[in-house]
Design a protein around this motif. Sequence first.
Motif, PDB file in Angstrom:
ATOM      1  N   MET A   1     -41.384 -59.908  27.076  1.00 59.16           N
ATOM      2  CA  MET A   1     -40.375 -58.847  27.137  1.00 59.16           C
ATOM      3  C   MET A   1     -41.012 -57.464  27.115  1.00 59.16           C
ATOM      4  O   MET A   1     -40.667 -56.581  27.909  1.00 59.16           O
ATOM      5  N   PHE A   2     -41.948 -57.248  26.209  1.00 62.47           N
ATOM      6  CA  PHE A   2     -42.584 -55.927  26.124  1.00 62.47           C
ATOM      7  C   PHE A   2     -43.463 -55.644  27.335  1.00 62.47           C
ATOM      8  O   PHE A   2     -43.659 -54.488  27.720  1.00 62.47           O
ATOM      9  N   ALA A   3     -44.005 -56.712  27.944  1.00 62.80           N
ATOM     10  CA  ALA A   3     -44.853 -56.523  29.128  1.00 62.80           C
ATOM     11  C   ALA A   3     -44.074 -55.890  30.275  1.00 62.80           C
ATOM     12  O   ALA A   3     -44.667 -55.223  31.137  1.00 62.80           O
ATOM     13  N   GLN A   4     -42.764 -56.081  30.278  1.00 63.91           N
ATOM     14  CA  GLN A   4     -41.940 -55.469  31.331  1.00 63.91           C
ATOM     15  C   GLN A   4     -42.009 -53.948  31.289  1.00 63.91           C
ATOM     16  O   GLN A   4     -41.729 -53.282  32.275  1.00 63.91           O
ATOM     17  N   TYR A   5     -42.380 -53.384  30.142  1.00 64.28           N
ATOM     18  CA  TYR A   5     -42.442 -51.933  29.977  1.00 64.28           C
ATOM     19  C   TYR A   5     -43.881 -51.439  29.808  1.00 64.28           C
ATOM     20  O   TYR A   5     -44.098 -50.280  29.457  1.00 64.28           O
ATOM     21  N   GLY A   6     -44.828 -52.324  30.048  1.00 66.18           N
ATOM     22  CA  GLY A   6     -46.230 -51.928  29.925  1.00 66.18           C
ATOM     23  C   GLY A   6     -46.665 -51.704  28.502  1.00 66.18           C
ATOM     24  O   GLY A   6     -47.586 -50.927  28.245  1.00 66.18           O
ATOM     25  N   VAL A   7     -46.037 -52.373  27.547  1.00 64.05           N
ATOM     26  CA  VAL A   7     -46.338 -52.187  26.124  1.00 64.05           C
ATOM     27  C   VAL A   7     -47.034 -53.431  25.587  1.00 64.05           C
ATOM     28  O   VAL A   7     -46.565 -54.562  25.801  1.00 64.05           O
ATOM     29  N   LYS A   8     -48.142 -53.238  24.886  1.00 60.57           N
ATOM     30  CA  LYS A   8     -48.886 -54.326  24.270  1.00 60.57           C
ATOM     31  C   LYS A   8     -48.396 -54.543  22.842  1.00 60.57           C
ATOM     32  O   LYS A   8     -48.044 -53.585  22.145  1.00 60.57           O
ATOM     33  N   ILE A   9     -48.385 -55.802  22.429  1.00 58.44           N
ATOM     34  CA  ILE A   9     -47.954 -56.129  21.061  1.00 58.44           C
ATOM     35  C   ILE A   9     -49.020 -56.971  20.378  1.00 58.44           C
ATOM     36  O   ILE A   9     -49.933 -57.507  21.021  1.00 58.44           O
ATOM     37  N   ALA A  10     -48.899 -57.078  19.060  1.00 59.92           N
ATOM     38  CA  ALA A  10     -49.792 -57.939  18.288  1.00 59.92           C
ATOM     39  C   ALA A  10     -48.992 -58.551  17.150  1.00 59.92           C
ATOM     40  O   ALA A  10     -48.162 -57.884  16.529  1.00 59.92           O
ATOM     41  N   GLN A  11     -49.225 -59.830  16.903  1.00 55.53           N
ATOM     42  CA  GLN A  11     -48.547 -60.504  15.802  1.00 55.53           C
ATOM     43  C   GLN A  11     -49.352 -60.340  14.518  1.00 55.53           C
ATOM     44  O   GLN A  11     -50.571 -60.506  14.509  1.00 55.53           O
ATOM     45  N   VAL A  12     -48.645 -60.004  13.446  1.00 57.77           N
ATOM     46  CA  VAL A  12     -49.268 -59.927  12.121  1.00 57.77           C
ATOM     47  C   VAL A  12     -48.473 -60.838  11.198  1.00 57.77           C
ATOM     48  O   VAL A  12     -47.341 -60.519  10.819  1.00 57.77           O
TER      49      VAL A  12
ATOM     50  N   ARG B   1     -29.342 -59.912  23.414  1.00 59.93           N
ATOM     51  CA  ARG B   1     -29.385 -58.931  22.333  1.00 59.93           C
ATOM     52  C   ARG B   1     -30.830 -58.545  22.026  1.00 59.93           C
ATOM     53  O   ARG B   1     -31.155 -57.371  21.835  1.00 59.93           O
ATOM     54  N   LEU B   2     -31.695 -59.542  21.999  1.00 63.34           N
ATOM     55  CA  LEU B   2     -33.097 -59.296  21.704  1.00 63.34           C
ATOM     56  C   LEU B   2     -33.737 -58.442  22.792  1.00 63.34           C
ATOM     57  O   LEU B   2     -34.530 -57.534  22.511  1.00 63.34           O
ATOM     58  N   ALA B   3     -33.391 -58.702  24.050  1.00 58.79           N
ATOM     59  CA  ALA B   3     -33.946 -57.916  25.161  1.00 58.79           C
ATOM     60  C   ALA B   3     -33.547 -56.454  25.059  1.00 58.79           C
ATOM     61  O   ALA B   3     -34.345 -55.548  25.339  1.00 58.79           O
ATOM     62  N   SER B   4     -32.315 -56.186  24.621  1.00 64.00           N
ATOM     63  CA  SER B   4     -31.856 -54.805  24.463  1.00 64.00           C
ATOM     64  C   SER B   4     -32.642 -54.089  23.371  1.00 64.00           C
ATOM     65  O   SER B   4     -33.028 -52.918  23.519  1.00 64.00           O
ATOM     66  N   ILE B   5     -32.896 -54.794  22.259  1.00 64.60           N
ATOM     67  CA  ILE B   5     -33.658 -54.189  21.159  1.00 64.60           C
ATOM     68  C   ILE B   5     -35.089 -53.914  21.596  1.00 64.60           C
ATOM     69  O   ILE B   5     -35.658 -52.854  21.299  1.00 64.60           O
ATOM     70  N   VAL B   6     -35.683 -54.855  22.308  1.00 64.31           N
ATOM     71  CA  VAL B   6     -37.045 -54.664  22.803  1.00 64.31           C
ATOM     72  C   VAL B   6     -37.109 -53.453  23.728  1.00 64.31           C
ATOM     73  O   VAL B   6     -38.049 -52.641  23.653  1.00 64.31           O
ATOM     74  N   GLU B   7     -36.119 -53.299  24.576  1.00 66.11           N
ATOM     75  CA  GLU B   7     -36.095 -52.148  25.489  1.00 66.11           C
ATOM     76  C   GLU B   7     -36.074 -50.834  24.708  1.00 66.11           C
ATOM     77  O   GLU B   7     -36.796 -49.883  25.040  1.00 66.11           O
ATOM     78  N   GLN B   8     -35.277 -50.769  23.647  1.00 61.96           N
ATOM     79  CA  GLN B   8     -35.193 -49.543  22.852  1.00 61.96           C
ATOM     80  C   GLN B   8     -36.498 -49.254  22.116  1.00 61.96           C
ATOM     81  O   GLN B   8     -36.940 -48.107  22.053  1.00 61.96           O
ATOM     82  N   VAL B   9     -37.116 -50.312  21.559  1.00 57.22           N
ATOM     83  CA  VAL B   9     -38.389 -50.126  20.869  1.00 57.22           C
ATOM     84  C   VAL B   9     -39.446 -49.649  21.858  1.00 57.22           C
ATOM     85  O   VAL B   9     -40.250 -48.749  21.556  1.00 57.22           O
ATOM     86  N   ALA B  10     -39.443 -50.227  23.059  1.00 52.11           N
ATOM     87  CA  ALA B  10     -40.400 -49.814  24.089  1.00 52.11           C
ATOM     88  C   ALA B  10     -40.194 -48.361  24.479  1.00 52.11           C
ATOM     89  O   ALA B  10     -41.152 -47.597  24.663  1.00 52.11           O
ATOM     90  N   GLU B  11     -38.939 -47.936  24.608  1.00 52.61           N
ATOM     91  CA  GLU B  11     -38.650 -46.535  24.928  1.00 52.61           C
ATOM     92  C   GLU B  11     -39.177 -45.611  23.837  1.00 52.61           C
ATOM     93  O   GLU B  11     -39.774 -44.566  24.127  1.00 52.61           O
ATOM     94  N   CYS B  12     -38.949 -45.976  22.590  1.00 51.55           N
ATOM     95  CA  CYS B  12     -39.458 -45.162  21.476  1.00 51.55           C
ATOM     96  C   CYS B  12     -40.979 -45.091  21.526  1.00 51.55           C
ATOM     97  O   CYS B  12     -41.576 -44.023  21.316  1.00 51.55           O
ATOM     98  N   HIS B  13     -41.620 -46.202  21.792  1.00 51.57           N
ATOM     99  CA  HIS B  13     -43.080 -46.264  21.861  1.00 51.57           C
ATOM    100  C   HIS B  13     -43.600 -45.352  22.971  1.00 51.57           C
ATOM    101  O   HIS B  13     -44.562 -44.593  22.777  1.00 51.57           O
TER     102      HIS B  13
END
Length: 776
Positions: free
Chosen positions: A160-171, A80-92
Amino acid sequence: MLRNSFHLAQSLRNSFSRNAWRAVSSHGPRQPLVSPERRLEKAHPTFTERSQLKYARRLVVKLGSAVITREDNHGLALGRLASIVEQVAECHLEGREVMMVTSGAVAFGKQKLAQELLMSLSMRETLNPKDSKEFDGATLEPRAAAAVGQSGLMSLYDAMFAQYGVKIAQVLVTKPDFYNEETRNNLFCTLSELISLNIVPIINTNDAVSPPMFIRDDEPAGGARRGIPIKDNDSLSAMLAAEVQADLLILMSDVDGIYNKPPWEDGAKLMHTYTSDDTNTIEFGKKSKVGTGGMDSKVKAATWALDRGVSVVICNGMQEKAIKTIIGGRKVGTFFTEATESANTVPVEVMAENARTGSRQMQALTPAQRASAVNTLADLLVSREKFVLEANAKDLAEAQKNGLAKPLLSRLSLNSAKLKNLSVGLKQIAEDSHQNVGRVLRRTRLADQLELKQVTVPIGVLLVIFESRPDSLPQVAALAMASANGLLLKGGKEAAHSNKALMELVKEALATVGAEHAVSLVSTREEISDLLSMENHIDLIIPRGSSELVRSIQQQSLHIPVLGHAEGVCHVYIDRDADLQKALRIARDAKCDYPAACNAMETLLIHEDLMSGEIFGDVCNMLKREGVKIYAGPRLNQQLTFGPPAAKSLKHEYGALECCIEIVPSLDEAINHIHTYGSSHTDVIVTENDAAAKQFLGSVDSACVFHNASSRFADGFRFGLGAEVGISTARIHARGPVGVEGLLTTKWILNGQDHAAADFAEGGGRTWLHESLPLD
């Protein structure tokens, strides 16, 4: 695919965001365009309709504990988490600015701690069996679990986000961060900086040090309350969304949205739209089993954010592609909006329920009463002609202004002759309607005093979606009335004025028999995809329009059957034994009478033996005189040194004064060509050879197959059906022009005395007769 579009997305983002962020200089990172006090510049006003959500540029997505946590609360639901990450990455990568507020650290930490404790207990039991105790994961300290889980959770997100070439940061944040002006400014400057650097911020509370969120602690020390009391991730998300002036906040939970009462109680209904007027109409249940906030908390957070210019959707995060579906404008979850519906606006669900009730009312009428309503509608089309044509003139003026294509303008246009023909067709429907509903198809005496009947009944509620043909509305309405079906009509926006006027006549006719709600026009901004998901309300969908429309509906409707055809690739085959004059007359009518119709000829097949005679040349010259643009099939193209351009496809519906001509060596090849490239709609043979005609009619597997007659006869009115709801190329239920018969199904009625199935077992005393009886 997402990796390949990364550089394009960066380009889009720079263009998309130039009003909110400064460009990256060659000496350092970008700086916020506005001061911390002003925060971010607002990109859009609050959205008032779901269809506007596709324009959301800045999103905050909150993942509730129940969404990303396993049911046992120990560990994450990785799929479920992987699917959400994929959608967020697509939006990004589409150029949107996305921030995530996530739970899950405690659950992830509990999983790790549980494993360590089990190993520790196992070692202890081995050394001293008398000291062994049963392990209870619920006793794990949440703060310790959060401390252990934070790093693991972020490592998982990073991978997970690295699979789509997206960088993340924890806050990481705590409640006091929002009440201290310095840390508050630092927090939002950090978020601004991260987004400007094309990084997705992932915000979560530092549960290792924060007080438990369920303890009420609204007042900061030494100062007045700032904003919404932060008690859970819902209120945290609302605060963040308001501060960064997000366009859209998506709160993902484990329920489908806001209900008027707890979902498990009788009478609970999902509220697709929530406004401030609904505040006192909701009864809340218990809070989430794994999170810290309940539905009451979500509604308060959503309304607080809405008051500050943020559109909000509360949805079920377990639904597939929920984020992308929401942005696409679909009716998913509960949409919070400041726009209140007009008092005259009826929700489509209510329309569908009314249509179901109206269908039962129509069934209870006598055949004469149903026929009377149809006759009334037929008379109104003539007596209110001026009213209808004035409305149609508005549509035509707007269509011409918008540059609507000529074939579509032809379909959109109404005139006096069309309305009179419609009236004649409707009267024919009324005349033939007396034996529609309740007609006995079969009677069987199963045993002594046990009689079975099969009778016709309406299908239930129909949804007919049509494009720029307002004349479809009274035809379909009359067929629904005659068959006692409830009906929802969704017309094209280009015919809005005409459809509204015609619907007034339909309502007026239905009112004469007390069933004015049996037919309704869906004139709200309801997405077709939302209508296709109403399987609890709609029994059959009938699309009428372009092949793209029909094909799209067939693909999207997963649970409601669709009756129709996607294409009308109709053939006329001129056999070698054809009569020249008949061939010319039929080919001209099939192509030129109404080129935009689905039953117009698209491919003309000619026997190769006719190439050296008069027929081929005469047919081509006739088509050219009529203004038809001709394309050559592969075989014809090979035989002509100078000829028409080659057809790009032999399976193409032109819908205009264009057609393909191809030659075939035999009747069998003509049939094979039709089966290969046709759409099973209507196909014609022109021949004087009865044996060839018989073979063609028996072999061609299309809904309509004609001998020496134009394909334009494939029409409900011309077939004597009065009108049609469409033409079906399906293999089951109705096929060809669909009139009243195609809108009926059957039910079985059994009349007995005291019959029991056990009576017919061995020694039961009763025997089967299964005797066919004459129909009533």
